[in-house]
Design a protein around this motif. Structure first.
Motif, PDB file in Angstrom:
ATOM      1  N   TYR A 183       5.844  -2.399  -1.510  1.00 24.43           N
ATOM      2  CA  TYR A 183       5.631  -3.657  -2.006  1.00 24.43           C
ATOM      3  C   TYR A 183       6.248  -3.525  -3.329  1.00 24.43           C
ATOM      4  O   TYR A 183       6.382  -2.374  -4.015  1.00 24.43           O
ATOM      5  CB  TYR A 183       4.133  -3.768  -2.571  1.00 24.43           C
ATOM      6  N   ARG A 236      -6.103   3.429   8.683  1.00 25.61           N
ATOM      7  CA  ARG A 236      -5.080   3.782   9.743  1.00 25.61           C
ATOM      8  C   ARG A 236      -4.325   5.004   9.517  1.00 25.61           C
ATOM      9  O   ARG A 236      -4.173   5.741  10.409  1.00 25.61           O
ATOM     10  CB  ARG A 236      -4.179   2.341   9.679  1.00 25.61           C
ATOM     11  N   TYR A 291      -2.386 -13.664   2.187  1.00 27.42           N
ATOM     12  CA  TYR A 291      -1.256 -13.532   2.926  1.00 27.42           C
ATOM     13  C   TYR A 291      -0.206 -14.758   3.026  1.00 27.42           C
ATOM     14  O   TYR A 291       1.034 -14.740   2.992  1.00 27.42           O
ATOM     15  CB  TYR A 291      -1.676 -13.052   4.370  1.00 27.42           C
ATOM     16  N   ARG A 294      -8.562  -0.455   5.395  1.00 28.85           N
ATOM     17  CA  ARG A 294      -7.991  -0.785   6.661  1.00 28.85           C
ATOM     18  C   ARG A 294      -6.737  -0.004   6.459  1.00 28.85           C
ATOM     19  O   ARG A 294      -6.651   0.713   7.483  1.00 28.85           O
ATOM     20  CB  ARG A 294      -7.661  -2.204   6.318  1.00 28.85           C
ATOM     21  N   ARG A 305     -15.875  -1.595  -3.330  1.00 26.21           N
ATOM     22  CA  ARG A 305     -16.343  -1.706  -1.770  1.00 26.21           C
ATOM     23  C   ARG A 305     -16.577  -0.663  -1.029  1.00 26.21           C
ATOM     24  O   ARG A 305     -17.351  -0.908  -0.067  1.00 26.21           O
ATOM     25  CB  ARG A 305     -15.381  -2.758  -1.199  1.00 26.21           C
ATOM     26  N   GLU A 325      -7.132   2.043  -1.476  1.00 22.69           N
ATOM     27  CA  GLU A 325      -6.278   1.503  -0.652  1.00 22.69           C
ATOM     28  C   GLU A 325      -4.707   1.254  -0.912  1.00 22.69           C
ATOM     29  O   GLU A 325      -4.412   1.400  -2.074  1.00 22.69           O
ATOM     30  CB  GLU A 325      -6.933  -0.090  -0.510  1.00 22.69           C
ATOM     31  N   ARG A 327      -7.477 -12.236   0.889  1.00 19.94           N
ATOM     32  CA  ARG A 327      -6.784 -11.664  -0.422  1.00 19.94           C
ATOM     33  C   ARG A 327      -6.758 -10.371  -0.283  1.00 19.94           C
ATOM     34  O   ARG A 327      -7.442  -9.616  -0.058  1.00 19.94           O
ATOM     35  CB  ARG A 327      -7.582 -11.980  -1.653  1.00 19.94           C
ATOM     36  N   GLY A 352      -5.854  -6.095  -1.585  1.00 18.18           N
ATOM     37  CA  GLY A 352      -6.016  -5.522  -2.705  1.00 18.18           C
ATOM     38  C   GLY A 352      -7.412  -5.520  -3.538  1.00 18.18           C
ATOM     39  O   GLY A 352      -8.272  -6.043  -3.141  1.00 18.18           O
ATOM     40  N   ASN A 382     -11.840 -10.282   1.103  1.00 14.15           N
ATOM     41  CA  ASN A 382     -11.404 -10.164   2.743  1.00 14.15           C
ATOM     42  C   ASN A 382     -11.783 -11.567   3.166  1.00 14.15           C
ATOM     43  O   ASN A 382     -11.149 -12.265   3.943  1.00 14.15           O
ATOM     44  CB  ASN A 382     -12.683  -9.489   3.399  1.00 14.15           C
ATOM     45  N   PRO A 409       0.551   0.839  11.287  1.00 13.31           N
ATOM     46  CA  PRO A 409       0.083  -0.574  10.443  1.00 13.31           C
ATOM     47  C   PRO A 409      -0.587  -1.499  11.202  1.00 13.31           C
ATOM     48  O   PRO A 409      -1.061  -2.642  10.763  1.00 13.31           O
ATOM     49  CB  PRO A 409       1.395  -0.977   9.630  1.00 13.31           C
ATOM     50  N   TYR A 421       3.031   2.083   3.572  1.00 14.03           N
ATOM     51  CA  TYR A 421       2.348   3.025   4.320  1.00 14.03           C
ATOM     52  C   TYR A 421       3.083   4.412   4.285  1.00 14.03           C
ATOM     53  O   TYR A 421       2.134   5.424   4.044  1.00 14.03           O
ATOM     54  CB  TYR A 421       2.308   2.515   5.638  1.00 14.03           C
ATOM     55  N   ARG A 478     -14.931   1.791   7.923  1.00 15.88           N
ATOM     56  CA  ARG A 478     -14.236   0.750   6.920  1.00 15.88           C
ATOM     57  C   ARG A 478     -15.431  -0.079   6.012  1.00 15.88           C
ATOM     58  O   ARG A 478     -16.343  -0.369   6.654  1.00 15.88           O
ATOM     59  CB  ARG A 478     -13.308  -0.256   7.740  1.00 15.88           C
TER      60      ARG A 478
HETATM   61  O1  F6P Z   1      -7.283  -7.488   3.499  1.00 19.79           O
HETATM   62  C1  F6P Z   1      -7.563  -5.829   3.300  1.00 19.79           C
HETATM   63  C2  F6P Z   1      -6.563  -4.997   3.096  1.00 19.79           C
HETATM   64  O2  F6P Z   1      -7.384  -3.865   2.743  1.00 19.79           O
HETATM   65  C3  F6P Z   1      -5.859  -5.114   1.760  1.00 19.79           C
HETATM   66  O3  F6P Z   1      -6.364  -4.757   0.330  1.00 19.79           O
HETATM   67  C4  F6P Z   1      -4.633  -4.218   2.372  1.00 19.79           C
HETATM   68  O4  F6P Z   1      -3.549  -4.709   1.436  1.00 19.79           O
HETATM   69  C5  F6P Z   1      -4.502  -4.567   3.548  1.00 19.79           C
HETATM   70  O5  F6P Z   1      -5.955  -4.612   4.007  1.00 19.79           O
HETATM   71  C6  F6P Z   1      -3.783  -3.606   4.509  1.00 19.79           C
HETATM   72  O6  F6P Z   1      -3.573  -4.089   5.675  1.00 19.79           O
HETATM   73  P1  F6P Z   1      -2.111  -4.748   5.991  1.00 19.79           P
HETATM   74  O7  F6P Z   1      -1.019  -3.730   5.825  1.00 19.79           O
HETATM   75  O8  F6P Z   1      -2.043  -4.799   7.484  1.00 19.79           O
HETATM   76  O9  F6P Z   1      -1.757  -5.974   5.346  1.00 19.79           O
END
Ligand code: F6P
Length: 413
Positions: free
Chosen positions: A321, A361, A298, A357, A262, A287, A225, A227, A221, A376, A327, A214
């Motif tokens: 979203y 997954r 969040y 992240r 990143r 992502e 925040r 995205g 991060n 998730p 996912y 990752r």
């Molecule tokens: O926070 C980092 C990140 O990669 C975000 O860009 C993405 O929306 C999130 O993690 C995904 O993880 P989760 O689905 O647990 O919010």
């Protein structure tokens, strides 16, 4: 029963023949079969450093080129014949072999041995283009710009296409879609040794070492925040450096990333520490798109959009979203990204993906079944990586640290 077999690859350039040849050889070697690949291109490059990359020698209208390439093919086939005479069991002739004339020559060189032709096709233009770009960056074209190298390679393909004759009369052949890993057509007239094994491995995904990383910590991060396209922080850069040092003793010929800064900033120092390493960024590994929530924390989502927070809590895998993704919606593109990885990595033993992240997954769950509702929540830290190894006998997933002293990470990041 005869234990020796000649496998002759067939296909236009950049269709995944060498990758398939390596996959077959690698697997048979593990079965203790004495197998070797004989590549016409290697002979051509050895015999003529000057003219090997120019497209003219591939023109069927160029008698000198035709003569030269026939000579290379013959030398290569004779080496394969010598190998099979001296305890070799499977010789894989890796060349285009797109004409009946060339395939008849192969049969003539091995009159008493069974020959299996394996044709690789790929109808996925995007993957083909990415493969052409990878090839154009090889040493053979290093004296040309990327555009010139691509033009030269496309001209070469045109020449091969102009003489291409599909498999038909050959006694034994398999036609495969090398991008999807499907068998499209099959004709078997003789009893061939290793046939079941070869057929099975063509459609089986084999992963010797996949390093799933990752990206390092970003400014987003740090603030929780989601995205966006934020840069790495000093901690993130230190993590990238730690990865670079850790993987310096491994050979990583290609690193696959997303299109986001990143992942590219994490991959760059790793590539720099390698003798030869290219970075291929794939949009399939971008992502999860959080739509109207991109760039929010969040906590802000919980406060300002409680419906989103509740929707995700209720069913995180399927929740879409607003104006973004779920996912579930990523499944197809992640699978496609992985198909590209396997098609493009030339069946090298080591593959590295630097992802995100949610993306990582999904990549993990593409390899091993996890109930949808758990995916998730798979643990995906920034100071460790997953080492994945898969073959028909085993499936191993290890979460490993890459720095002796762990670089502290944001507990929620
Ligand atoms: O926070 C980092 C990140 O990669 C975000 O860009 C993405 O929306 C999130 O993690 C995904 O993880 P989760 O689905 O647990 O919010």
């Amino acid at each position: 029963m005869e234990k020796r077999l000649v496998i002759a690859m067939v296909g236009l350039p950049a269709r995944g023949k060498s990758t398939m040849a390596r996959k077959i050889a690698g697997t048979l070697k593990l079965d203790e079969v004495n197998v070797r690949i004989f590549n016409n291109g290697d002979v051509r490059r050895q015999l003529s450093k000057q003219i090997s990359s120019g497209p003219e020698i591939f023109s069927p209208e160029n008698p000198d080129g035709v003569k030269f390439r026939d000579k290379c093919a013959l030398i290569n086939l004779e080496s394969a014949r010598d190998f099979l005479k001296n305890h070799g069991e499977v010789a894989i002739v890796d060349a285009a072999n797109v004409t009946c004339r060339r395939r008849k020559l192969i049969k003539k060189i091995f009159p008493d041995l069974p020959v299996l032709f394996i044709e690789c096709m790929n109808t996925d233009n995007e993957a083909l283009e990415a493969n052409l770009r990878r090839k154009a960056s090889l040493k053979e074209f290093s004296h040309l710009s990327m555009e010139q190298a691509l033009a030269s390679f496309l001209k070469r393909i045109d020449f091969y296409e102009s003489v291409y004759e599909p498999l038909n009369e050959e006694r034994n052949f398999i036609l495969i879609d090398s991008f999807e890993g499907y068998i499209l057509q099959e004709k078997l007239s003789d009893l061939l040794p290793y046939y079941d094994r070869i057929r099975d491995l063509i459609t089986t995904r084999i992963v010797r070492n996949l390093f799933l990383v990752r990206h390092g910590e970003t400014y987003f991060n740090r603030e929780n925040r989601i995205g966006g396209d934020s840069d790495l922080t000093a901690t993130g850069l230190a993590q990238a450096k730690g990865l670079a040092e850790y993987f310096a003793t491994e050979r990583i010929p290609v690193i696959f990333t997303s299109n986001y800064k990143r992942t590219l900033q994490t991959a760059a120092p790793i590539a720099e520490k390698q003798e030869q390493c290219s970075i291929i960024s794939l949009p399939e590994f971008n992502e999860i798109h959080a739509g109207i929530c991109e760039g929010m924390t969040y906590a802000e989502i919980r406060e300002q959009m409680p419906g989103v927070a509740a929707g995700r809590k209720n069913n995180k895998y399927d929740y879409v979203y607003p104006e973004g993704e779920s996912y579930a919606a990523m499944e197809e593109r992640i699978h496609r990204g992985l198909q590209k990885v396997f098609y493009l990595n030339n069946y090298d033993d080591n593959i590295m993906i630097v992802g995100h992240r949610a993306v990582n997954r999904m990549i993990l769950s593409d390899f091993v079944f996890r109930p949808r509702e758990e995916v998730p929540y798979i643990y995906m830290p920034q100071n460790r990586y997953y080492h994945i190894q898969i073959d028909p006998q085993k499936k191993i997933f290890e979460l490993k640290p890459y720095a002796r002293k762990s670089i502290k990470e944001n507990p929620q990041g």
